[in-house]
Design an enzyme around this catalytic site. Sequence first.
Site, short mmCIF file in Angstrom:
data_model
loop_
_atom_site.label_atom_id
_atom_site.label_comp_id
_atom_site.label_asym_id
_atom_site.label_seq_id
_atom_site.Cartn_x
_atom_site.Cartn_y
_atom_site.Cartn_z
N LYS A 1 0.64 -0.74 -0.03
CA LYS A 1 -0.04 0.28 -0.15
C LYS A 1 1.24 1.50 0.39
O LYS A 1 1.70 1.34 1.14
CB LYS A 1 -0.67 -0.17 1.09
N LYS B 1 -2.64 -1.00 -3.60
CA LYS B 1 -2.99 -0.29 -3.57
C LYS B 1 -2.54 0.86 -3.42
O LYS B 1 -0.93 0.82 -3.33
CB LYS B 1 -3.82 -0.80 -2.25
C1 PBG Z 1 -6.86 3.67 5.52
C2 PBG Z 1 -7.64 2.81 4.32
C3 PBG Z 1 -7.10 3.70 2.99
C4 PBG Z 1 -8.05 3.63 2.50
C5 PBG Z 1 -8.22 2.32 2.65
N1 PBG Z 1 -7.64 2.19 3.82
C6 PBG Z 1 -6.77 5.72 3.70
C7 PBG Z 1 -5.90 5.94 3.98
O1 PBG Z 1 -4.64 4.71 3.81
O2 PBG Z 1 -5.34 7.26 4.40
C8 PBG Z 1 -8.51 4.29 1.33
C9 PBG Z 1 -9.06 4.07 0.48
C10 PBG Z 1 -9.47 4.68 -1.06
O3 PBG Z 1 -9.02 5.57 -1.09
O4 PBG Z 1 -11.04 4.45 -1.30
N2 PBG Z 1 -5.85 3.41 6.24
#
Ligand code: PBG
Length: 323
Positions: free
Chosen positions: A194, A247
């Site tokens: 991520k 992601k």
């Molecule tokens: C929580 C999380 C996030 C997303 C999914 N889980 C945001 C982040 O890391 O700031 C993003 C999902 C999206 O943008 O659709 N940590």
Amino acid sequence: MLNIIRPRRLRRTANIRRMVRETKVSVDDLIFPLFVVFGSGKKEEIESMPGNFRWSVDRVHEEIEQVVEANIPAVLLFGIPETKDEIGSGADAEDGVVQQAIRKIKELAPELVVIGDVCLCEYTSHGHCGVLRGDEVDNDATLERLASVAVSLARAGADMVAPSDMMDGRVAAIRAALDEAGFEHVAIMSYAAKYASAFYGPFREAADSAPQFGDRSTYQMDPPNLREALREIELDIAEGADIVMVKPALAYLDVVAAAREAFDVPLAAYNVSGEFAMVKTAAQRGWIDERRIVMEIVCGIKRAGADLILTYHAKDIARWLKE
Ligand code: PBG
């Protein structure tokens, strides 16, 4: 006559093209993310994510009915609690908003796969994904919290938990805690690679989870790195992840492809909020053909090697696939 090879022969009619099509998107590949909010009677549209809402638990059936009707196999739940604190207590509260939603959804649709997102950022007053020591996110202190969140979601009835925090060692900590609590059957879908991405902007508005100071670059991955992603994925598989995720999706399709090549576990890609918002806005202005663009995007994500796609377009895709 020249004896040339003519690839165009296999593009000549719709049925021929259908026969030689290499990549097929199916409703089976889709996971629909949805937001549940504390309170009652709420269906609040998320401004930057048209067609997506924050649902209070008493109304979430309106959305779940559509998901089931569309034959989408799974939902991923995010919660917006009533109050936030330093350690994100709302994330593992027995009557927490996601815990209530899971119980309700399991009553409404026992077969629907319910995945609970495991993270603290929606629940902490500072908006970081873990607990702080000074201005730093304390990795190992956070692991205990995450393990407790995962167990709490499993206890509410989640089929899977999806850690999205990017702490080191969290998959192992969550696996151990789940097993210890008798949830050895609950799977872990890990947000393994991520990235610290600007594509999460609309989500942070939706979940009210933007960090109050600094950013997430000390725990989420640096966007230029590919080898490191493979190392992250390898670690998560070794720690017990059942499904691994990359992601965001679109700017990281090379990561998806490399992960597919290197690992045999099911691979997911998250078509995140910013990717969704860009498509939606352009479509609303009539600048692009939404249906064709969305199908091209999800097909691209699959062609890169993803088995599963988390997407806010899931209900539309399911409908278009039926037509
Ligand atoms: C929580 C999380 C996030 C997303 C999914 N889980 C945001 C982040 O890391 O700031 C993003 C999902 C999206 O943008 O659709 N940590």
